[in-house]
Design an enzyme around this catalytic site. Structure first.
Site, short mmCIF file in Angstrom:
data_model
loop_
_atom_site.label_atom_id
_atom_site.label_comp_id
_atom_site.label_asym_id
_atom_site.label_seq_id
_atom_site.Cartn_x
_atom_site.Cartn_y
_atom_site.Cartn_z
N LEU A 32 0.81 -1.22 0.00
CA LEU A 32 0.00 0.00 0.00
C LEU A 32 0.85 1.27 0.00
CD1 LEU A 32 -2.77 -1.06 2.57
CD2 LEU A 32 -2.74 -1.37 0.08
N HIS A 36 -3.47 4.18 -2.46
CA HIS A 36 -4.43 3.33 -1.74
C HIS A 36 -5.00 4.09 -0.53
CE1 HIS A 36 -1.59 0.21 -3.46
NE2 HIS A 36 -2.75 -0.24 -3.93
N GLU A 149 -8.93 5.90 -10.32
CA GLU A 149 -8.90 6.21 -11.75
C GLU A 149 -7.53 5.88 -12.36
OE1 GLU A 149 -10.22 10.26 -12.22
OE2 GLU A 149 -12.32 9.66 -12.09
N LYS A 150 -6.56 5.60 -11.51
CA LYS A 150 -5.26 5.13 -11.99
C LYS A 150 -5.47 3.94 -12.94
CE LYS A 150 -0.87 3.60 -11.81
NZ LYS A 150 -0.99 2.19 -11.87
N ASP A 151 -6.43 3.07 -12.56
CA ASP A 151 -6.80 1.93 -13.40
C ASP A 151 -8.19 2.22 -13.97
OD1 ASP A 151 -4.59 -0.13 -12.59
OD2 ASP A 151 -5.29 0.78 -10.74
P1 AMP Z 1 -3.91 -2.35 -6.63
O1 AMP Z 1 -3.44 -2.69 -5.25
O2 AMP Z 1 -2.84 -1.88 -7.54
O3 AMP Z 1 -4.80 -3.42 -7.21
O4 AMP Z 1 -4.86 -1.08 -6.44
C1 AMP Z 1 -5.96 -1.11 -5.57
C2 AMP Z 1 -6.81 0.08 -5.84
O5 AMP Z 1 -6.05 1.27 -5.61
C3 AMP Z 1 -7.30 0.16 -7.30
O6 AMP Z 1 -8.63 0.61 -7.32
C4 AMP Z 1 -6.35 1.17 -7.91
O7 AMP Z 1 -6.90 1.86 -9.02
C5 AMP Z 1 -6.12 2.10 -6.74
N1 AMP Z 1 -4.87 2.83 -6.93
C6 AMP Z 1 -3.65 2.31 -7.16
N2 AMP Z 1 -2.74 3.29 -7.36
C7 AMP Z 1 -3.43 4.46 -7.26
C8 AMP Z 1 -3.06 5.83 -7.38
N3 AMP Z 1 -1.82 6.20 -7.66
N4 AMP Z 1 -4.02 6.76 -7.23
C9 AMP Z 1 -5.31 6.39 -6.97
N5 AMP Z 1 -5.71 5.11 -6.84
C10 AMP Z 1 -4.79 4.16 -6.98
#
Ligand code: AMP
Length: 281
Positions: A32, A36, A149-151
């Site tokens: 994280l 996150h 919104e990153k993804d």
């Molecule tokens: P992940 O652990 O990469 O699967 O991400 C978990 C959640 O956090 C997903 O909804 C991602 O889009 C969000 N997330 C990851 N990186 C960012 C970021 N830099 N800014 C905003 N949300 C993020």
């Protein structure tokens, strides 16, 4: 903070909370960071109870090495979550808890949203994402669920998932959080050398210039310009750059009034695959 590893125990705890209080869910794969944290803080501000899940979901990885190298920092993750609020339950199941029989994804019809960009380059990725998120929605039954919104493509896929499966949850999209120099925060950034992590700001710088150009030129010219920028930069390998409408994610042909567009990019830096995107209008 409670850390729960099984579905049975989680359901028990959720039953104790009752139906009266609002429940927010933040699905993550751990390692994280502040990106996150922004989702978790938003969830805490909008719900009485919050579940954060940490699960590195094997069925959404099309590349075994990427899965094996995915960073795991559970002690730091627990500290980060505890610092935000004591109203959070952390759910960290083992793979066998989520996939008791076979580690395979379900198949969904995301009406084409899964066929472009990430879907084109990561076979079955969104079926894997759909499988884990549908399962989490089933177990937790949240009122709201938070996605970055990153993804952005994933966010649209999850919205489509709730539509096709008729799941009563409000999907909340959250802004992209960036490192000081502009690189979108990502757990994968940890795998970059310090030097390249700085240099990777080039990705966001390019997106920002593409946005300015988009106001003046047609989309194909902007795309060609981005491709050239990356050709001239040995440190980066561009996988795709696309400008699409935000609803269908289909590549833009001609600009239409009142339609919202976004630019999406995937780039390899030191063998690490990074993605980013920007709203264009
Ligand atoms: P992940 O652990 O990469 O699967 O991400 C978990 C959640 O956090 C997903 O909804 C991602 O889009 C969000 N997330 C990851 N990186 C960012 C970021 N830099 N800014 C905003 N949300 C993020």
């Amino acid at each position: 903070m409670q850390v729960i590893k099984t579905k049975t125990k989680l359901k028990e705890e959720l039953n104790k909370l009752g139906d009266q209080l609002s429940l927010g869910l933040v699905p993550t794969m751990g390692a994280l960071h502040d990106g996150h944290a922004s989702l978790i803080k938003k969830a805490v501000s909008e719900n009485e109870n919050v579940i954060v899940s940490i699960f590195v979901n094997p069925t959404q990885f099309n590349n075994q090495e990427d899965l094996d190298k995915y960073p795991k920092t559970i002690d730091n993750d627990i500290e980060l979550i505890s610092d935000i609020s004591d109203r959070i339950i952390l759910f960290t199941p083992e793979v066998s808890e989520i996939y008791p029989k076979t580690v395979t994804p379900k198949t969904y019809d995301f009406e084409g949203l899964d066929k472009v960009m990430e879907g084109e380059f990561r076979d079955d990725h969104f079926n894997g994402v759909g499988t884990i998120v549908e399962e989490l929605f089933k177990i937790v039954q949240p009122n709201k669920a938070y996605f970055g919104e990153k993804d952005f493509q994933q966010l649209r896929i999850i919205q489509k998932l709730t539509e096709i499966k008729d799941i009563p949850v409000e999907i909340i999209g959250c802004d992209i959080i960036r490192e000081e120099h502009g690189l979108a925060m990502s757990s994968r950034n940890e795998r970059l050398s310090t030097k390249m992590r700085q240099k990777a700001a080039f990705i966001y710088d390019t997106l920002k210039t593409a946005k300015i150009k988009f106001g003046m030129e047609n989309a194909l010219n902007v795309k060609d310009w981005v491709i050239d920028e990356f050709k001239n930069h040995d440190d980066f390998e561009l996988e795709y750059f696309d400008i699409t409408d935000v609803e269908t994610l289909t590549p833009m042909q001609n600009k239409i009034n009142n339609v919202k567009y976004r630019a999406f990019i995937a780039v390899y830096v030191e063998d690490v695959r990074l993605i980013d995107n920007i709203a264009l209008n």
